[in-house]
Design an enzyme around this catalytic site. Structure first.
Site, short mmCIF file in Angstrom:
data_model
loop_
_atom_site.label_atom_id
_atom_site.label_comp_id
_atom_site.label_asym_id
_atom_site.label_seq_id
_atom_site.Cartn_x
_atom_site.Cartn_y
_atom_site.Cartn_z
N GLU A 225 0.87 -1.17 0.00
CA GLU A 225 0.00 0.00 0.00
C GLU A 225 0.90 1.22 0.00
O GLU A 225 1.66 1.45 0.95
CB GLU A 225 -0.92 0.01 1.22
CG GLU A 225 -1.86 1.19 1.23
CD GLU A 225 -2.54 1.39 2.57
OE1 GLU A 225 -2.45 2.50 3.12
OE2 GLU A 225 -3.14 0.41 3.07
N CYS A 257 -3.91 7.19 5.46
CA CYS A 257 -3.82 6.85 4.04
C CYS A 257 -5.10 7.13 3.29
O CYS A 257 -5.10 7.18 2.06
CB CYS A 257 -3.42 5.38 3.88
SG CYS A 257 -4.40 4.24 4.87
#
Length: 490
Positions: A225, A257
Site C-alpha cells: 500500500e 492513508c
C-alpha cells in the site's frame, strides 16, 4: 533484532511453515484469539509507549488497539468457518462431456513465510500485530515483521506480547519474529525462504521493495500500500459538508492513508467557513522528525504553486526535540490551474493539508478524474438524493470505481471499518496489487491454489477428504451432472 542473524530468522520461519500450515482451524483460531486477549491485557502499557514515540492521542491509540484485537478475532472466526479455503471436489466422471474426467480436488493453501514491513502511521493496526500480520497468520503462514523505525520500543514490546501468546497457544517456534533495520528488511526480502511480502508506507519505498521482490530469481508476490489522494466530488456545498471535510483532513494530523487530498466543488461555492473550522483545530505532532520535514516542504510547494488561493494557511512548528507540530492548511484552485501545476499539486501531501478544486461543468469530472487520479484507495461522492437516483452521476461513479478500491456516497473515507466486505486497496499507485489489507478477504493474499488428482484419501488435506474432519464447506461436482454445464456455449 540483536542476537540472531537474518539467515537464522529465515531458517526459523521456514522450519515452522509446514507445521503451522497443518494446524487445525480451531487451533489456529484459538491462537489468534490468545494474541488478541494478550494485546488487550497489555493495552495500557503499550499505549503509553505509543503516545511517547508517535505523538498520537490516547483516545486514537485506544481505538486502534481495539481495532487490532478485533481484526485477530474476526480472522479467527473466518478460519474456523473454513469457507476461505474454497474447497472444490470434482468426482471422477467417465462420461464428462469433453472426455473422461479424473477425480480433482482443489483448495487454497498457505504460501509460506511472509515478510511484513510495518507502517508508521498506525503503530498498532498496520504494524507489528496489525492487519497484514493477522491475515498471514490466519492463512497459516509464519510472519517476520520488519519494525518501523518510528516506534521501535513499541514494536519490541508488541512483538513480545505476540510471541508469548502464540507460544502459550502451542504454535510452532519461529511462527512469528521481529527484525529491525532497513538493510535487514531488504536482505530478508531477497531470501528465497520468504514467499510473500507486505508493506504499508511511501510510494518511493514501496515501489523499491516491490521491484526487489519482482527481480528475485524466483519472484514473489508483494502486497504494497503506497499512497493515495482519495479525491471527493461534491455537487453542492454547505457548512456541514465543509466541516466534515476539514475534520477528515485534520484527524491524526492528516497522517491517514485515506485522508481526502482533494475536494471538487462547483464554481462559486461559498467556502468562507473553511477558515474558521480549520483555524479552530489544535496543533498536532507529526509522527517523527522525518515526516515533519517532508510535510513542511510539501506545504511550501503547494502554497507556492501557481493559481493557489489560501483558505487556511495553517502553521508548522518544530520543538527542541526536532518534532514538528502542525495545524491544517487548506487551499483552493481552479481546474485549469490544477492541471497546469501537475505534480506540484497532485502529489500526496502526508499531513494536514488538502486542496479544494472549483469546477464549472459536472460532465467533465469523469474524464478529469480518470486523467488525474489513476489509482486510489477511495473516492467519494457528495450529491443530493435526487441526483443519486436519477442516473446523472453514473458516468462519474463508473470512473471512480475503475480507479478506486472503495467508492463512498456521503461521509468521508477516514475511518476504515474492519468488516468482511471492506476493500482497502486500489489500482496502482495506491497499491501494487488488487488485494485488500483490511477485512477478511485480506487472507487470500497469502494463499495459493493446489489441485490433487486421483489422490488417495489418506494423502489428501483434511478439507478435501470425503469425511471432512475439519467440517469446512465443500463444493461438489458429481459424476453424471456435468453435461448440463456450458449450455450457453452450445
Amino acid at each position: 533484532m540483536t542476537d540472531i542473524t537474518i539467515d537464522e530468522v529465515a531458517a526459523a520461519a521456514a522450519s515452522a511453515a509446514r507445521a503451522f500450515a497443518h494446524t487445525s482451524p480451531r487451533g489456529r483460531g484459538a491462537a489468534l484469539v490468545a494474541v488478541a486477549d494478550a494485546l488487550d491485557a497489555a493495552a495500557s502499557d503499550l499505549i503509553a509507549i505509543a503516545m511517547r514515540e508517535t505523538g498520537l492521542s490516547e483516545a486514537r491509540l485506544t481505538g486502534e488497539v481495539r481495532r487490532t484485537s478485533w481484526q485477530l478475532r474476526l480472522f479467527a472466526d473466518t478460519i474456523v468457518d473454513g469457507a476461505y479455503l474454497d474447497a472444490r471436489i470434482d468426482r471422477a466422471d467417465p462420461q464428462y462431456v469433453i472426455g473422461p474426467r479424473p477425480d480433482l480436488r482443489r483448495m487454497l493453501e498457505p504460501v509460506g513465510p511472509v515478510l511484513n514491513f510495518a507502517a508508521s502511521n498506525f503503530p498498532f493496526a498496520f504494524s507489528v500485530a496489525g492487519g497484514d500480520t493477522a491475515a498471514a497468520l490466519a492463512a497459516g503462514c509464519p510472519v517476520v515483521v520488519k519494525a518501523h523505525s518510528g516506534h521501535p520500543e513499541l514494536s519490541r514490546a508488541t512483538a513480545a506480547v505476540v510471541i508469548d501468546a502464540l507460544r502459550g497457544a502451542g504454535m510452532p517456534e519461529g511462527v512469528f519474529q521481529l527484525i529491525e533495520g532497513q538493510q535487514n528488511g531488504v536482505d530478508l526480502l531477497k531470501d528465497e525462504r520468504i514467499r510473500a511480502g507486505a508493506f504499508t508506507g511511501s510510494t518511493r519505498v514501496g515501489r523499491m521493495l516491490a521491484d526487489i521482490a519482482a527481480a528475485r530469481e524466483v519472484p514473489i508476490p508483494f502486497y504494497g500500500e503506497l499512497g493515495s489522494v482519495n479525491p471527493a466530488y461534491a455537487t453542492y456545498v454547505d457548512d456541514v459538508l465543509l466541516d466534515g471535510f476539514v475534520t477528515s483532513v485534520s484527524g491524526s494530523a492528516g497522517q491517514l492513508c485515506t485522508k481526502p487530498g482533494f475536494l471538487f466543488v462547483p464554481e462559486g461555492a461559498d467556502l468562507a467557513s473553511v477558515a474558521g473550522t480549520a483555524g479552530a483545530v489544535a496543533e498536532h505532532r507529526l509522527l517523527n522528525p522525518g515526516i515533519g520535514r517532508a510535510f513542511a516542504q510539501r506545504r511550501e510547494d503547494v502554497l507556492g504553486a501557481e493559481g493557489v488561493t489560501v483558505l487556511s494557511a495553517g502553521e508548522t512548528r518544530v520543538d527542541e526535540d526536532g518534532q514538528t507540530y502542525a495545524t491544517p492548511t487548506v487551499v483552493t484552485v481552479d481546474v485549469d490551474s490544477l492541471v497546469a501545476a501537475g505534480d506540484a499539486l497532485l502529489e500526496e501531501s502526508f499531513g494536514p493539508l488538502s486542496v479544494i478544486v472549483k469546477y464549472s461543468d459536472l460532465s467533465t469530472l469523469p474524464a478529469l478524474h480518470a486523467g488525474l487520479f489513476p489509482g486510489n484507495l477511495t473516492s467519494t461522492v457528495h450529491a443530493r438524493p435526487e441526483e443519486l437516483e436519477d442516473g446523472s452521476l453514473s458516468e462519474l461513479v463508473e470512473a471512480l470505481a475503475e480507479t478506486s478500491g472503495r467508492v463512498l456516497f456521503g461521509g468521508w473515507p477516514t475511518g476504515v471499518s474492519v468488516t468482511p466486505a471492506m476493500q482497502h486497496g486500489g489500482p496502482y499507485p495506491a497499491t501494487t496489487s488488487d488485494g485488500t489489507s483490511v477485512g477478511t478477504a485480506a487472507i487470500t493474499r497469502f494463499l495459493r491454489g493446489v489441485s490433487y488428482q486421483n489422490a488417495p484419501q489418506a494423502l489428501l488435506p483434511e478439507p478435501l477428504r470425503d469425511d471432512n474432519p475439519w467440517g469446512v464447506p465443500q463444493s461438489f461436482s458429481e459424476a453424471g451432472h456435468s453435461t448440463e454445464w456450458g449450455s450457453f456455449a452450445r
